[in-house]
Scaffold this active site. Structure first.
Site, PDB file in Angstrom:
ATOM      1  N   ASP A   8      -5.266   8.733  11.257  1.00  0.00           N
ATOM      2  CA  ASP A   8      -6.165   9.799  11.688  1.00  0.00           C
ATOM      3  C   ASP A   8      -7.242   9.127  12.545  1.00  0.00           C
ATOM      4  OD1 ASP A   8      -7.850   8.594   9.870  1.00  0.00           O
ATOM      5  OD2 ASP A   8      -8.272  10.403   8.711  1.00  0.00           O
ATOM      6  N   CYS A  65      -5.689   5.811   7.256  1.00  0.00           N
ATOM      7  CA  CYS A  65      -6.821   6.736   7.404  1.00  0.00           C
ATOM      8  C   CYS A  65      -8.087   5.953   7.046  1.00  0.00           C
ATOM      9  CB  CYS A  65      -6.633   8.011   6.594  1.00  0.00           C
ATOM     10  SG  CYS A  65      -6.485   7.818   4.813  1.00  0.00           S
ATOM     11  N   THR A  67      -9.646   5.728   3.971  1.00  0.00           N
ATOM     12  CA  THR A  67      -9.467   5.049   2.687  1.00  0.00           C
ATOM     13  C   THR A  67      -8.001   4.766   2.337  1.00  0.00           C
ATOM     14  OG1 THR A  67      -9.278   7.175   1.576  1.00  0.00           O
ATOM     15  CG2 THR A  67     -11.498   6.211   1.720  1.00  0.00           C
ATOM     16  N   HIS A  98       9.151  -2.895  -7.032  1.00  0.00           N
ATOM     17  CA  HIS A  98       9.233  -2.173  -8.315  1.00  0.00           C
ATOM     18  C   HIS A  98       9.336  -0.662  -8.141  1.00  0.00           C
ATOM     19  CE1 HIS A  98       7.498  -5.464 -11.194  1.00  0.00           C
ATOM     20  NE2 HIS A  98       8.432  -5.935 -10.396  1.00  0.00           N
ATOM     21  N   HIS A 133      13.731  -1.168 -12.883  1.00  0.00           N
ATOM     22  CA  HIS A 133      12.846  -0.456 -11.959  1.00  0.00           C
ATOM     23  C   HIS A 133      13.574   0.752 -11.369  1.00  0.00           C
ATOM     24  CE1 HIS A 133      10.250  -3.812 -12.526  1.00  0.00           C
ATOM     25  NE2 HIS A 133      11.166  -4.648 -12.062  1.00  0.00           N
TER      26      HIS A 133
END
Ligand code: RB5
Length: 147
Positions: A8, A65, A67, A98, A133
Site C-alpha cells: 500500500d 504495508c 505494519t 512448518h 506439520h
C-alpha cells in the site's frame, strides 16, 4: 518461481528494492502495484496478490504495508492462502517449513530494507517439511473446505 508482490502507500517505500532483490534471487516477479505512494486501501492489494497465488498464477506472494498486519488479515480471508506476518527471517523461514505459508507480509514502518530482504530470502528459500506439520496444516485446510 513466479512471485506476486504488492504494497500500500505505507509499504511502497520498500517495494522497488524488494522487486529488484527477488529478481536478483532468480525469480520472476508480478507486481500488482501500486505504482506510487499515493494513499490506497491495503485490502485491495492484498486481495490481488492472494487471488493470484490461490488461483495458481503465482507460486508465492509478498505483501508490504505499514505494519504487515492489515495485509495478513486480508490475505488469510482468501481460501487457500496461509499468510504469516513477520519482522525477522527466522519466522519467515518457519512460516514455509512448518506452516506451508504461501504469502508473507511485513511492515515498512517496522523493518528496514536489509531486514526486509532477509525476510524475503528466508521465505523464498524455505521448504515445507510436511510430516506432522502437514497433519496440522490439513486441519486448517479441512476446516476451510467445510466453511
Ligand atoms: C496505513 O496507514 C496503515 O494502516 C497500513 O499500511 C497497514 O499498516 C495496516 O495494517
Amino acid at each position: 518461481m513466479k512471485i506476486a508482490i504488492a504494497s500500500d502507500h505505507a509499504g511502497f517505500i520498500l517495494k522497488p528494492a524488494i522487486v529488484e532483490y527477488i529478481r536478483e534471487l532468480g525469480h520472476e516477479v508480478k507486481d500488482f502495484g501500486p505504482a506510487d505512494d499515493n494513499r490506497v486501501n491495503y485490502p485491495d492489494y492484498a486481495l490481488k496478490v492472494s487471488e493470484s497465488v490461490a488461483g495458481g498464477e503465482c507460486d508465492l506472494g509478498v505483501l508490504i504495508c505499514g505494519t504487515g498486519i492489515g495485509m495478513a488479515i486480508t490475505a488469510n480471508k482468501v481460501k487457500g492462502i496461509r499468510c504469516g506476518s513477520v519482522s525477522e527471517s527466522y519466522s519467515a523461514r518457519m512460516s514455509r517449513e512448518h506452516n506451508n505459508a504461501n504469502v508473507i507480509s511485513f511492515g515498512a514502518r517496522v523493518v528496514g530494507e536489509d531486514i526486509a530482504k532477509d525476510i524475503v530470502k528466508a521465505f523464498l528459500e524455505g521448504e515445507f517439511q510436511g510430516g506432522r506439520h502437514g497433519d496440522r496444516v490439513k486441519i486448517i485446510t479441512d476446516y476451510e473446505s467445510c466453511h
